[in-house]
Scaffold this active site. Structure first.
Site, PDB file in Angstrom:
ATOM      1  N   ASP A  61       0.844  -1.197   0.000  1.00 30.61           N
ATOM      2  CA  ASP A  61       0.000   0.000   0.000  1.00 30.61           C
ATOM      3  C   ASP A  61       0.878   1.246   0.000  1.00 30.61           C
ATOM      4  OD1 ASP A  61      -2.287   1.807   0.713  1.00 30.61           O
ATOM      5  OD2 ASP A  61      -3.314  -0.077   1.005  1.00 30.61           O
ATOM      6  N   HIS A  67      -3.835   6.192   3.197  1.00 34.84           N
ATOM      7  CA  HIS A  67      -4.511   4.965   2.754  1.00 34.84           C
ATOM      8  C   HIS A  67      -3.882   3.707   3.355  1.00 34.84           C
ATOM      9  CE1 HIS A  67      -5.697   1.915  -0.312  1.00 34.84           C
ATOM     10  NE2 HIS A  67      -6.785   2.645  -0.442  1.00 34.84           N
ATOM     11  N   SER A 110     -10.913  -1.023  -1.261  1.00 33.72           N
ATOM     12  CA  SER A 110      -9.661  -0.912  -0.509  1.00 33.72           C
ATOM     13  C   SER A 110      -9.872  -1.171   0.971  1.00 33.72           C
ATOM     14  CB  SER A 110      -9.107   0.513  -0.612  1.00 33.72           C
ATOM     15  OG  SER A 110      -8.411   0.707  -1.791  1.00 33.72           O
TER      16      SER A 110
END
Ligand SMILES: *[C@@H]1O[C@H](CO)[C@@H](O)[C@H](O)[C@H]1NC(C)=O
Ligand SMILES: *[C@@H]1O[C@H](CO)[C@@H](O)[C@H](O)[C@H]1NC(C)=O
Ligand SMILES: *[C@@H]1O[C@H](CO)[C@@H](O)[C@H](O)[C@H]1NC(C)=O
Ligand SMILES: *[C@@H]1O[C@H](CO)[C@@H](O)[C@H](O)[C@H]1NC(C)=O
Length: 775
Positions: free
Chosen positions: A148, A223, A550
């Protein structure tokens, strides 16, 4: 250093093309221009005596094609793939293609990221002695690798108090870099690496939106911190987003170790970097890989994630991938290799009500995490339609101050990011915002921590609001913020944005596999970013709210870690089978999981919504060996060289198929495609007993419409653990050639344990009628 960029999570949801570049790498003076390629080699072709290492062998291919080999090499791969990535010009590429032992060459591809309470919603409880957390020791000892944007290690979610020591088998490292030291790893975050070469050479041209990013495993975007804490965050009491959703935040596997592989940058995630991360992760010793990223559907032999995952699967590593955020369009599902688990997104039953009281006395339901009742005064409402500046979408520069100052501005969803719209309204002097869903979003409520008082309303409310605005000269409204509400008989549905099947490349395997919570998920956030992710947002938080596949992917990554901890010997296929055959198609109120206004089908939710309490003891599993995946690739007519590219095995499909006529992959869900003229089809399945040694199961079938289904035998009696028994299913089309091509009908096949009437192993069935003769 703080990122100057805008809006990273809009990228996640809407797959924006990327506005930013960040490195000032020396420009190469070569003519013609260079591009990055991934060059795959024959794994057994290296002559042992000649080269000191694999890397030297890989360099020898560059020596034959370019004058400065080492400056062109990005990565040398050995575990996820045999080969390397390098920068080549067109003429050099032609030379490379002609070299012996070069199996395949693929251009580097850019992938996008797909973007407290959810563990309770999933039925996980730290005090339930017979529950999945207790049975698996909270995932104790499992290692999950997260590919990520990196991690914010100081987040309280990565506190390692109470964590067991780092497993002895761990061979990873804690890579130092900008703002990241070896001491940033601990017993929770046991490893961290970053991979930037592919990104760097692709982002040569500096742009006005130049972004500062940490050249290290540290997260500049948020994220990766969010997804890693969803997988295995430690318990953090009193977690909330600006007071909303308050409670103890925890990852799905709070006892699991996390290893960070930073592969995503502001310009996206490059397959050369992803493959390098998978290569290291296989050698480091991860058990699970969680990838909340992907692109559009492409054939498996062109897909570096599929190829790296095959090798990972052979090393008994479960690869869990996001399905993508391109729903509700059919065929949009990505990351569809049969050996990965493909995860769609669903809603939780938590609400953040923030209703709009319109001037006409009517009330519109909306949602928001904006704190505070002090903003609830009546304001004039404006909705700027007409003109070509995109005022209805609240695009940058589309809101004249004299029209919006001090008012409540209505913004349609779409084009730019949701949180960005709030910033634009605020900059133009607006006092509040109503975000209005359009037809494509329907009633989906992906909310954000906006920088001004704001609420999000569904499509039917937005129609009411707009007709009210049309009906009066001075429309007015007021937002009443209601705090968090849990339960209230709100059903589960598939998120509108969640990518749908059937798979473009391999329709025989129904995808996605399962759904998990992916809307309005609260998880950890970097301490130098505002909760909206916008650079202008000066608020500071430890948690924020995000939506996307996600977010659903790391939920399942954590659950896979629980199953792995409880059953260390299980293969990735067995773990996926456990998740799929125990998934639910109804919500906790017994109502069907919905997809918009209709019950969700297999192409939206796969086998259904994951249920960890059942998945930890599934009774039976559908296991699959690497050889069987290869046979499957033969049945979908991949060529010998395509299969070699994916699997590194040189097989003759003709010989294989002769040995097992009528082979069908032992997948936990069933898809049958009737081509024109066909009236019947038989498939085989094999179940392995992972429950009580002596147990008996009987079958129950719900036949798809227009199809007769026969199962033989109808009863399976096991006498020992890990015994495998086979059954066959015949599908007979009752009214051939009547219905239109491409029509689907659905059913299910369930094995019921006779002793407890509780253990059920359910496989969804999808029947497709196609008029084409060769699919
Ligand atoms: C509002 O009125 C305009 C013009 O009178 C019309 O074009 C539009 O469709 C109306 N919108 C709604 C939502 O009723
Ligand atoms: C975030 O967590 C840190 C460490 O636990 C704490 O010191 C800080 O006050 C928290 N910040 C907020 C905004 O809650
Ligand atoms: C695969 O095997 C065939 C012979 O069975 C051989 O001709 C071919 O070169 C092999 N291909 C690779 C890539 O090893
Ligand atoms: C299980 O269900 C079957 C059929 O409904 C019933 O005959 C049987 O008694 C049940 N067994 C138990 C243990 O409840």
């Amino acid at each position: 250093m703080a990122p100057k960029n805008l809006l990273f999570w809009a990228i996640l949801l809407y797959s924006f093309s990327n506005p930013t570049y960040s490195f000032s790498t020396p420009t190469y003076a070569h003519q013609p221009p260079l591009k990055t390629y991934i060059i795959q080699l024959h794994p057994e072709a290296m002559p042992d005596s000649v080269f000191a290492s694999k890397c030297h062998w890989h360099l020898s291919f560059l020596e034959k094609t370019v004058t400065d080999p080492s400056s062109r090499l990005l990565y040398s791969y050995q575990s996820a793939m045999e080969g390397f990535s390098a920068q080549l010009s067109e003429p050099e590429l032609d030379l490379m293609r002609k070299l012996q032992h070069v199996v395949a060459i693929r251009p580097d591809r850019v992938h996008q990221l797909h973007t407290t309470y959810s563990y309770k919603f999933m039925g996980l409880s730290p005090t339930n002695a017979g529950g999945a957390w207790v049975k698996s020791g909270f995932g104790r000892g499992s290692i999950v690798g997260v590919l990520d944007t990196g991690v914010w290690p100081e987040s309280p979610s990565f506190d390692d108090r109470g964590m067991p020591p780092v497993p002895k088998r761990w061979r990873g490292v804690c890579q130092q870099g900008e703002g990241f030291k070896t001491e940033n790893c601990n017993r929770k975050l046991i490893g961290a690496r970053f991979f930037s070469k592919g990104h760097r050479v692709a982002s040569l041209s500096p742009s006005e939106d130049d972004v500062a990013e940490y050249l290290s495993p540290r997260d500049s975007h948020g994220h990766g911190t969010h997804t890693a804490s969803t997988v295995g965050g430690s318990a953090v009491p009193m977690a909330s987003v600006l007071g909303n959703g308050a409670g103890t935040a925890r990852g799905m596997a709070p006892g699991a170790h996390i290893a960070i592989y930073k592969v995503c940058w502001f310009s996206g995630c490059y397959s050369s970097d992803i493959l390098a991360a998978m290569d290291e992760a296989i050698r480091d010793g991860v058990d699970i890989l969680s990838l909340s990223l992907g692109g559009f559907p492409i054939p498996l032999y062109d897909d570096s994630i599929a190829i790296g995952s095959f090798r990972a699967m052979e090393h008994k590593i479960s690869v869990i991938c996001a399905a993508g955020n391109n729903g509700p369009i059919a065929n949009s599902v990505a990351n569809v290799a049969p050996w990965v688990a493909t995860i769609g997104a669903s809603t939780l039953d938590r609400r953040f009500p923030a209703v709009v009281h319109m001037g006409n006395g009517k009330i519109l339901y909306g949602e928001s995490v904006y704190p505070g009742t002090s903003h609830e005064k009546q304001l004039e409402v404006v909705y700027l339609t007409g003109g070509d500046r995109g005022g209805n979408y609240c695009l940058k520069g589309s809101l004249p101050r004299n029209k919006v100052e001090g008012k409540m501005v209505v913004c349609d969803r779409g084009v730019n990011g949701r949180a960005e719209k709030g910033e634009i309204v605020k900059e133009a002097g607006g006092a509040a915002m109503i975000l209005a869903n359009t037809e494509i979003n329907m009633e989906e409520d992906s909310i954000d921590a906006h920088v001004l008082p704001a609420t999000l309303i569904g499509f039917s409310e937005s129609v009411q609001l707009k007709s009210y605005i049309n009906s009066t000269r001075r429309p007015a409204g007021r937002i009443i913020f209601g705090g968090t509400v849990i339960g209230e008989a709100r059903g589960t549905s598939v998120a509108q944005f969640s990518s749908r099947g059937p798979s473009f490349t391999d329709p025989v395997i129904p995808k996605p596999d399962v759904i998990a919570p992916g809307v309005n998920i609260i998880a950890a956030w970097p301490q130098n970013l505002g909760p909206s992710g916008l650079p202008e947002d000066s608020r500071r938080v430890n948690f924020t709210i995000m939506s996307g596949t996600s977010m659903s992917c790391p939920h399942v990554g954590g659950l896979a870690a629980l199953i792995r901890a409880a059953h260390p010997k299980w293969s990735p296929a067995a773990i996926k089978s456990a998740l799929m055959t125990t998934a639910e198609v109804t919500d906790r109120y017994g109502k069907p999981i919905m997809d918009g206004k209709k019950p969700a089908g297999i192409l939206a939710m796969g086998a259904g919504h994951v249920n960890p309490e059942r998945a930890i003891e599934p009774g039976l599993v559908y296991d699959i060996t690497p050889d069987e995946y290869i046979m499957h690739l033969c049945t979908i007519r991949y060529t010998q060289s395509e299969i070699f590219t994916i699997t590194h095995r040189n097989v003759s499909c003709q010989d294989i198929m002769k040995k097992d006529k009528g082979f069908s992959l032992n997948y936990p869900s069933i898809s049958v495609i009737f081509k024109s003229g066909m009236t019947g089809k038989m498939i085989k399945r094999r179940v392995t007993n992972v429950g009580e040694p002596k147990s008996t199961y009987t079958v129950q079938v719900v036949a798809p419409q227009g199809v007769k289904v026969r199962v033989k035998p109808r009863r399976l009696s096991f006498s020992r653990s890990y015994q495998a028994l086979t059954y066959r299913v015949w599908f007979i089309l009752q009214k051939p050639s009547r219905s239109k091509s491409g029509t689907f009908s659905q059913g299910q096949l369930t094995w019921m344990n006779l002793k407890d009437n509780k253990t059920k192993i359910r496989s969804p069935i999808l029947v497709t009628k196609s008029t084409s003769k060769n699919h």
